[in-house]
Design a protein around this motif. Structure first.
Motif, PDB file in Angstrom:
ATOM      1  N   ASN A  78       1.045  -0.975  -0.033  1.00  0.00           N
ATOM      2  CA  ASN A  78       0.083  -0.137  -0.015  1.00  0.00           C
ATOM      3  C   ASN A  78       0.841   0.982  -0.063  1.00  0.00           C
ATOM      4  OD1 ASN A  78      -1.562   2.333   0.457  1.00  0.00           O
ATOM      5  ND2 ASN A  78      -3.224   0.890   1.737  1.00  0.00           N
ATOM      6  N   ARG A  80      -0.231   4.430  -0.509  1.00  0.00           N
ATOM      7  CA  ARG A  80      -0.584   5.694   0.449  1.00  0.00           C
ATOM      8  C   ARG A  80      -0.154   5.607   1.928  1.00  0.00           C
ATOM      9  NH1 ARG A  80      -4.889   3.310  -2.505  1.00  0.00           N
ATOM     10  NH2 ARG A  80      -5.743   2.393  -0.274  1.00  0.00           N
ATOM     11  N   HIS A 108       7.168  -3.956  -5.739  1.00  0.00           N
ATOM     12  CA  HIS A 108       6.206  -2.689  -5.731  1.00  0.00           C
ATOM     13  C   HIS A 108       6.685  -1.564  -4.638  1.00  0.00           C
ATOM     14  CE1 HIS A 108       3.129  -4.736  -8.130  1.00  0.00           C
ATOM     15  NE2 HIS A 108       2.999  -5.451  -7.072  1.00  0.00           N
ATOM     16  N   ASP A 112       7.458   2.189  -6.194  1.00  0.00           N
ATOM     17  CA  ASP A 112       6.972   3.512  -5.366  1.00  0.00           C
ATOM     18  C   ASP A 112       8.254   4.471  -5.193  1.00  0.00           C
ATOM     19  OD1 ASP A 112       5.460   5.153  -4.396  1.00  0.00           O
ATOM     20  OD2 ASP A 112       5.146   4.088  -2.528  1.00  0.00           O
ATOM     21  N   MET A 119       2.602   2.392 -12.420  1.00  0.00           N
ATOM     22  CA  MET A 119       2.409   2.338 -11.081  1.00  0.00           C
ATOM     23  C   MET A 119       1.414   3.492 -10.789  1.00  0.00           C
ATOM     24  SD  MET A 119       4.452   1.360  -7.743  1.00  0.00           S
ATOM     25  CE  MET A 119       3.249   0.829  -5.923  1.00  0.00           C
ATOM     26  N   ALA A 120       2.026   4.489 -10.919  1.00  0.00           N
ATOM     27  CA  ALA A 120       1.242   6.062 -10.546  1.00  0.00           C
ATOM     28  C   ALA A 120       0.106   6.056 -11.311  1.00  0.00           C
ATOM     29  CB  ALA A 120       2.206   7.108 -10.817  1.00  0.00           C
ATOM     30  N   ARG A 122      -1.654   3.430 -12.682  1.00  0.00           N
ATOM     31  CA  ARG A 122      -2.507   2.621 -12.234  1.00  0.00           C
ATOM     32  C   ARG A 122      -3.569   3.198 -10.881  1.00  0.00           C
ATOM     33  NH1 ARG A 122      -1.497  -3.301  -9.896  1.00  0.00           N
ATOM     34  NH2 ARG A 122      -0.395  -2.119  -8.468  1.00  0.00           N
ATOM     35  N   ALA A 123      -2.617   3.843 -10.202  1.00  0.00           N
ATOM     36  CA  ALA A 123      -3.313   4.366  -8.921  1.00  0.00           C
ATOM     37  C   ALA A 123      -4.144   5.533  -9.213  1.00  0.00           C
ATOM     38  CB  ALA A 123      -2.093   4.890  -8.122  1.00  0.00           C
ATOM     39  N   VAL A 126      -7.684   3.841 -10.722  1.00  0.00           N
ATOM     40  CA  VAL A 126      -8.654   3.067  -9.844  1.00  0.00           C
ATOM     41  C   VAL A 126      -9.740   3.805  -9.506  1.00  0.00           C
ATOM     42  CG1 VAL A 126      -8.686   2.120  -7.469  1.00  0.00           C
ATOM     43  CG2 VAL A 126      -6.612   1.950  -8.750  1.00  0.00           C
ATOM     44  N   THR A 170      -2.291  -2.464 -15.370  1.00  0.00           N
ATOM     45  CA  THR A 170      -1.859  -3.452 -14.280  1.00  0.00           C
ATOM     46  C   THR A 170      -0.956  -4.447 -14.514  1.00  0.00           C
ATOM     47  OG1 THR A 170      -3.948  -3.262 -13.108  1.00  0.00           O
ATOM     48  CG2 THR A 170      -2.558  -5.135 -12.655  1.00  0.00           C
TER      49      THR A 170
END
Length: 235
Positions: A78, A80, A108, A112, A119-120, A122-123, A126, A170
């Motif tokens: 995670n 966040r 992962h 980050d 990855m950014a 995909r976030a 979402v 993804t």
């Protein structure tokens, strides 16, 4: 009586069946592969938690907390709240499979840290992907049953396509995390060469579940297009 019969014999239902078969086969393969190599104890004796701590430390990541969570193969990172969450079966196990799964989640965390842009992306996708997939069918049904509007139908189909976009984004994120995991393990004292080969098999099986999910979503979108995309507003 006509509508139920038409629905029953709808040939696009085969797309649903194909999707279910793909998803079921991928799930069976990843679980069977994980179980196989979960029986192989690593020679180093390191647990999934030990491996995660080593990898994060080696990557210069000191702001990520490792947590133990319930479940089996519920492992996740995670970004966040900067937590790496390992399921009990991974965190406490000293198997080759557990170390591989932990390393993948660490991959992962490394993504980050280096701001890996897929990855950014995909976030960012979402929220709209979740909203689009939940609203798609209601919008299409309103377009078909109430408004007789091809515009609403097309909006619904476009909304569902956001779910496919999420699945496609993804894929490189997960493949890259696995590649990072294998590279890290290959140069670490956690696993020997033959054990790294086993990890590759586990992570390849896991990657196939994401491929199956993308294909299944594509088939669902194709079905919606076939069923409703040709509808025309006769008003």
């Amino acid at each position: 009586m006509y509508f139920p019969m038409m629905w029953w014999w709808d040939p696009t239902f085969y797309l649903v069946i194909i999707g279910l078969v793909l998803s079921g086969a991928a799930s069976w393969y990843v679980n069977s592969t994980f179980r196989k190599y979960d029986q192989v104890t690593s020679r180093s004796g390191a647990s999934g938690t030990d491996a995660a701590a080593y990898i994060l430390r080696s990557a210069g990541i000191h702001d990520v907390q490792i947590n133990r969570i319930a479940g089996n193969l519920t492992d996740n990172y995670n970004g966040r709240d900067k937590t790496l969450n390992l399921s009990q079966s991974t965190a406490d196990s000293t198997s080759v499979a557990a170390i591989g799964v932990a390393a993948h989640e660490c991959g992962h965390a490394v993504q980050d840290k280096v701001r890996y842009w897929p990855m950014a992306l995909r976030a960012g996708i979402v929220p709209i992907a979740n909203l689009g997939s939940s609203l798609a069918l209601p919008i299409i049904l309103v377009g078909v049953l109430l408004a007789h509007s091809q515009l609403l139908i097309n909006i619904g189909i476009a909304a569902f396509s956001l779910a496919l976009l999420f699945q496609l984004v993804t894929l490189p994120v997960e493949f890259n995390a696995s590649r990072r995991a294998v590279n890290i393990l290959s140069s670490s004292p956690l696993l020997s060469g033959d054990e790294v080969v086993m990890v590759k098999k586990v992570l390849t099986a896991a990657a196939l579940t994401y491929v199956a999910a993308a294909l299944t979503t594509f088939l669902q979108l194709l079905r919606l297009i076939i069923l409703f995309g040709g509808n025309r507003d006769n008003n």
